[in-house]
Design an enzyme around this catalytic site. Structure first.
Site, short mmCIF file in Angstrom:
data_model
loop_
_atom_site.label_atom_id
_atom_site.label_comp_id
_atom_site.label_asym_id
_atom_site.label_seq_id
_atom_site.Cartn_x
_atom_site.Cartn_y
_atom_site.Cartn_z
N LYS A 79 7.73 46.91 25.68
CA LYS A 79 8.22 46.51 27.00
C LYS A 79 9.53 47.24 27.30
O LYS A 79 10.41 47.34 26.44
CB LYS A 79 8.43 44.99 27.03
CG LYS A 79 8.80 44.42 28.39
CD LYS A 79 8.90 42.90 28.34
CE LYS A 79 9.31 42.30 29.66
NZ LYS A 79 9.39 40.82 29.60
N SER A 154 6.94 38.35 33.11
CA SER A 154 7.38 39.70 33.40
C SER A 154 6.79 40.77 32.47
O SER A 154 6.90 41.96 32.73
CB SER A 154 8.91 39.76 33.30
OG SER A 154 9.34 39.45 31.97
N SER A 178 7.28 34.59 29.93
CA SER A 178 6.99 35.98 30.29
C SER A 178 6.04 36.71 29.34
O SER A 178 5.59 37.80 29.65
CB SER A 178 8.30 36.78 30.39
OG SER A 178 9.08 36.30 31.45
#
Length: 494
Positions: A79, A154, A178
């Protein structure tokens, strides 16, 4: 089987047995990325040349017996809010569009030390602020099951990459769900460990008291193996907690006899889609048939979780994001007069609308006259929520909950109504407020062909309980891949 059909652990075994080379595994990942990335857009940065160079070095260490671990040679995506030395780290924001760190996040470093090959950085909501991966400066990520829908957020880029088989596994970060919510939307396994288990060093902070790095994978075995690799006490992180054991693979047993499972009535009432509810309760029945003891109970204070979370998270975000001011690194406005105008213009032009919204909300609740009324009250509520979970875990080993009230929404729907997007985190934020471990596993697919995830919550440092329950359910559940994963380009056969 084609290379990208293997889970991370299965691929690692093939590499150790010299049936697949590290280079072949890396090339297979990039072949699949080329085939589906135009539809999914899971990546911000791809590092094919660097990954192939790393693959050669890793292969040499495997051949001489230096690297023997289960993840050696297996490609991984990171990420894009975790620092990677020499590789662009943007947080999907204009303000960090060209930022290249001089160090690597501890969790990523530990993977590299284990022989993992980083193939690139995945898309996210800007600075991890959002629940759909639509607020990224670099564009929207699409759900591999239906590209007209969001992947969640996210960590939507990481979940979409794993779901579409662009990589066997990925790392995400979880501030209020997330990892767990997009894992539900994308039909993969996502885990948030107990706060302090994985070092936050090198994770660009959103909410420091809530953020935690965790694995995203295709099955529970992979999740436990990855978590074992990235977990350790880290003196560079003041919130890192020493633990007696970091071996989470010991929990991979198909046995839930006597395991006490709690079903919070508050989580299965109004607001939960009836189809999601039915799929999750069917999954609970499966665990009960295998010997688990299931009981409903009332988990108080749930209705206060969302306001408490957004006050605390926004307050911490406003503080953490203050460092991005155009002075030392990141975006700086081209035209300005004086220091203060440079601050204002750089931040106004560099941050997106959702980040600005959170900064303003956070600055407001921390301001004089409102600090006691909002921020301190939210901290007291956080403590009461933790107390409510402590009481629940005196009776239960595992709590079952949805990961989201519905399946993945269509693109654009959530951005039109930010409050509704915030309310979508109702089942996940309490886990972060209380510092608990949680895992989402695929439980079924809706009539519309979208995945539904079941969330399992454990007490602090009791990851093995939720892993055991997740693994047991998984053994009776057939994993389904999204249609896009069938696209050609997955590399050679093994």
């Amino acid at each position: 089987m084609e290379i990208m059909d293997f889970t991370a652990v299965e691929l690692g075994k093939k590499i150790q047995a010299r049936e697949i080379s590290v280079e072949e595994a890396v090339r297979a990942s990039f072949a699949q990325i080329e085939a589906v990335e135009g539809d999914v857009h899971a990546f911000v940065t791809q590092e094919e040349e660097g990954a192939l160079q790393t693959a050669q070095k890793v292969q040499e260490k495997i051949d001489n017996g230096t690297l023997t671990g289960p993840l050696a040679g297996v490609p991984v995506a990171i990420k894009d809010n975790m620092c990677t030395k020499g590789m662009r780290t943007t947080c999907s924001s204009k303000i960090l569009e060209n930022y290249v760190p001089t160090f690597t996040a501890e969790a990523v470093r530990r993977l590299e030390e284990a022989g993992a090959v980083v193939i690139g950085k995945t898309n996210l909501d800007e600075f991890a602020v959002g629940s759909t991966t639509e607020t990224s400066y670099f564009g929207v990520t699409h759900n591999p099951w239906d590209t007209a829908h969001v992947p969640g957020g996210s960590s939507g880029g990481s979940c979409a990459a794993v779901s579409s088989q662009e990589c066997p596994y990925a790392l995400g970060s979880d501030t209020g769900g997330s990892i767990r919510q997009p894992s539900s939307f994308c039909g993969v396994v996502g885990m948030k460990p107990t706060y302090g288990t994985v070092s936050r060093y090198g994770l660009i902070a959103y909410g420091s008291s809530l953020d935690q790095i965790g694995p995203i994978a295709r099955d529970v075995t992979d999740a436990a193996t990855i978590l074992t690799a990235i977990s350790a006490h880290d003196p560079k992180d003041s919130t890192s907690m020493p633990r007696e054991s970091y071996d989470f693979t010991a929990a991979l047993k198909e046995d839930v006899k006597g395991l006490r499972i709690g079903i919070p009535r508050d989580y299965f009432g109004d607001g939960l889609d009836s189809e999601v509810k039915e799929i999750i309760l069917d999954a609970v029945d499966t665990l009960q048939e295998r010997g688990a003891i299931v009981e409903e109970f009332d988990l108080s204070l749930v209705k206060y979780a969302i306001p408490a979370y957004y006050v605390i998270a926004s307050a911490e975000a406003s503080s953490n994001l203050a460092r991005f001011d155009g002075v030392k690194y990141g975006y700086r406005a081209d035209e300005y007069e004086g220091l203060h105008e440079m601050y204002k213009k750089s931040r106004s032009e560099g941050f997106g609308p959702e980040v600005k919204r959170r900064i303003m909300l956070g600055s407001f609740v921390l301001s004089s006259g409102y600090y006691d009324a909002y921020y301190l009250k939210a901290l007291r509520t956080k403590a009461l929520i933790k107390q409510a979970f402590d009481e629940a875990f005196s009776r239960f080993d595992v709590i079952v909950a949805p990961a989201a009230p519905y399946t993945a929404p269509k693109l654009g729907e959530s951005l039109d109504d930010p409050i509704q997007m915030y309310l979508g985190d109702i089942y996940t934020v309490s886990v972060n407020l209380a510092g608990l471990p949680g895992i989402t596993i695929p439980a079924g697919v809706s009539k519309d062909g979208l995945p539904v995830g079941m969330q399992l919550i454990g007490d602090c440092y009791k990851e093995n309980h939720i892993l055991r329950a997740a693994y047991t359910f998984e053994q009776s559940h057939t994993y389904r891949r999204p249609p896009i994963a069938e696209k050609s380009g997955k590399g050679g056969e093994a």
